[in-house]
Motif scaffolding. Structure first.
Motif, PDB file in Angstrom:
ATOM      1  N   ALA A  72       0.828  -1.208   0.000  1.00  0.00           N
ATOM      2  CA  ALA A  72       0.000   0.000   0.000  1.00  0.00           C
ATOM      3  C   ALA A  72       0.857   1.250   0.000  1.00  0.00           C
ATOM      4  CB  ALA A  72      -0.919   0.006   1.217  1.00  0.00           C
ATOM      5  N   GLY A  73       2.094   1.125   0.502  1.00  0.00           N
ATOM      6  CA  GLY A  73       2.944   2.300   0.544  1.00  0.00           C
ATOM      7  C   GLY A  73       4.367   1.966   0.928  1.00  0.00           C
ATOM      8  N   LEU A  74       5.253   2.905   0.623  1.00  0.00           N
ATOM      9  CA  LEU A  74       6.678   2.780   0.933  1.00  0.00           C
ATOM     10  C   LEU A  74       7.152   4.095   1.520  1.00  0.00           C
ATOM     11  CD1 LEU A  74       9.468   1.453  -1.441  1.00  0.00           C
ATOM     12  CD2 LEU A  74       9.719   3.632  -0.272  1.00  0.00           C
ATOM     13  N   ALA A  75       7.876   4.015   2.615  1.00  0.00           N
ATOM     14  CA  ALA A  75       8.513   5.200   3.203  1.00  0.00           C
ATOM     15  C   ALA A  75      10.010   4.944   3.265  1.00  0.00           C
ATOM     16  CB  ALA A  75       7.961   5.483   4.594  1.00  0.00           C
ATOM     17  N   TYR A  76      10.778   5.810   2.624  1.00  0.00           N
ATOM     18  CA  TYR A  76      12.233   5.687   2.638  1.00  0.00           C
ATOM     19  C   TYR A  76      12.760   6.672   3.680  1.00  0.00           C
ATOM     20  CZ  TYR A  76      17.073   5.349   1.132  1.00  0.00           C
ATOM     21  OH  TYR A  76      18.427   5.142   1.112  1.00  0.00           O
ATOM     22  N   CYS A  77      13.096   6.155   4.853  1.00  0.00           N
ATOM     23  CA  CYS A  77      13.435   6.983   6.009  1.00  0.00           C
ATOM     24  C   CYS A  77      14.928   7.031   6.314  1.00  0.00           C
ATOM     25  CB  CYS A  77      12.693   6.478   7.244  1.00  0.00           C
ATOM     26  SG  CYS A  77      10.906   6.346   7.049  1.00  0.00           S
TER      27      CYS A  77
END
Length: 241
Positions: A72-77
């Motif tokens: 549903a989503g990707l966060a590149y932190c």
């Protein structure tokens, strides 16, 4: 159920975002370099996980393609904070900052594309920039260059991947995280920097994670290609002088 992929999950912002998403019932898959901290977080919130170093593009791609699907989503932190005068920066500094902040973010989205597209309309990507891109700060040449590339990447991918996948970035000012400990735990320095912000305080990881969570959610369904400042007013307001 769709899964959210958080890369850099053991950093201050990644950890806060993982906890926020988990409390709302989302499945999570966590990637990070620190095996011990990653295992602890995964056990705490009931997430799947894999150890990976984002500077190894082949391993990064393999880890992302092995993540549960659809996404549903990707966060590149993942990020760096190289603060030195230009005269003391090396080519390796510039390369490392660009690789970790920008190039590995692009590779991550590239690897995740099939899983993000499998979700259908509504998948979301969140990247992280910095207030230093829009504001000229001394000693920030390398990191501002790298984060400027992230902003260009955000807008390019938002155009290329629309309408199926939304891509946005969050641009914080100085935030209390393990990465910024040298500044934020120096109380005189922290107080002086806080005073440069209209809200007269530094950011907390939760402040940034809240914005990222919103951008990943259906509530942000008509937002893409944006760089959102979560910076205590630092990028736009001057209350003194």
């Amino acid at each position: 159920m769709s899964t959210f992929l958080i890369i850099g999950a053991t950093g201050g912002i990644g950890r806060a975002l993982a906890r926020r998403l988990r409390t709302t019932g989302h499945d999570l898959h966590l990637l990070a370099r620190d095996a011990t901290r990653l295992a602890e977080l995964a056990e705490e919130i009931g997430a799947s996980q894999e150890v990976v170093d984002v500077t190894d593009s082949a391993s990064l791609t393999a880890a992302i393609t092995a993540a549960p699907t659809p996404l549903a989503g990707l966060a590149y932190c993942v990020g760096t904070i190289t603060l030195r005068p230009l005269a003391k920066l090396t080519l390796e500094d510039f390369r490392a900052d660009f690789l970790i902040n920008a190039a590995a973010a692009a590779i991550s989205v590239q690897a995740a594309l099939p899983a993000l597209r499998a979700t259908g309309d509504g998948a979301s990507v969140v990247l992280f920039s910095s207030v230093a891109v829009s504001q000229g700060f001394t000693g920030h040449a390398s990191i501002a260059m790298a984060k400027g590339a992230v902003e260009g990447l955000t807008r390019s991918l938002a155009a290329e991947l629309a309408p199926v996948i939304r891509v946005n970035a969050v641009a914080p000012s100085l935030t209390r995280t393990p990465l910024t400990r040298a500044m934020t735990e120096n109380e005189p320095m922290a107080k002086a920097i806080a005073g440069l912000h209209a809200l007269n305080k530094l950011g907390e990881a939760e402040d940034i994670a809240a914005a990222a969570q919103f951008l990943l959610s259906p509530e942000a369904a008509w937002i893409t290609g944006q760089v959102i400042g979560v910076d205590g007013g630092r990028s736009t307001l001057r209350t003194k002088g």
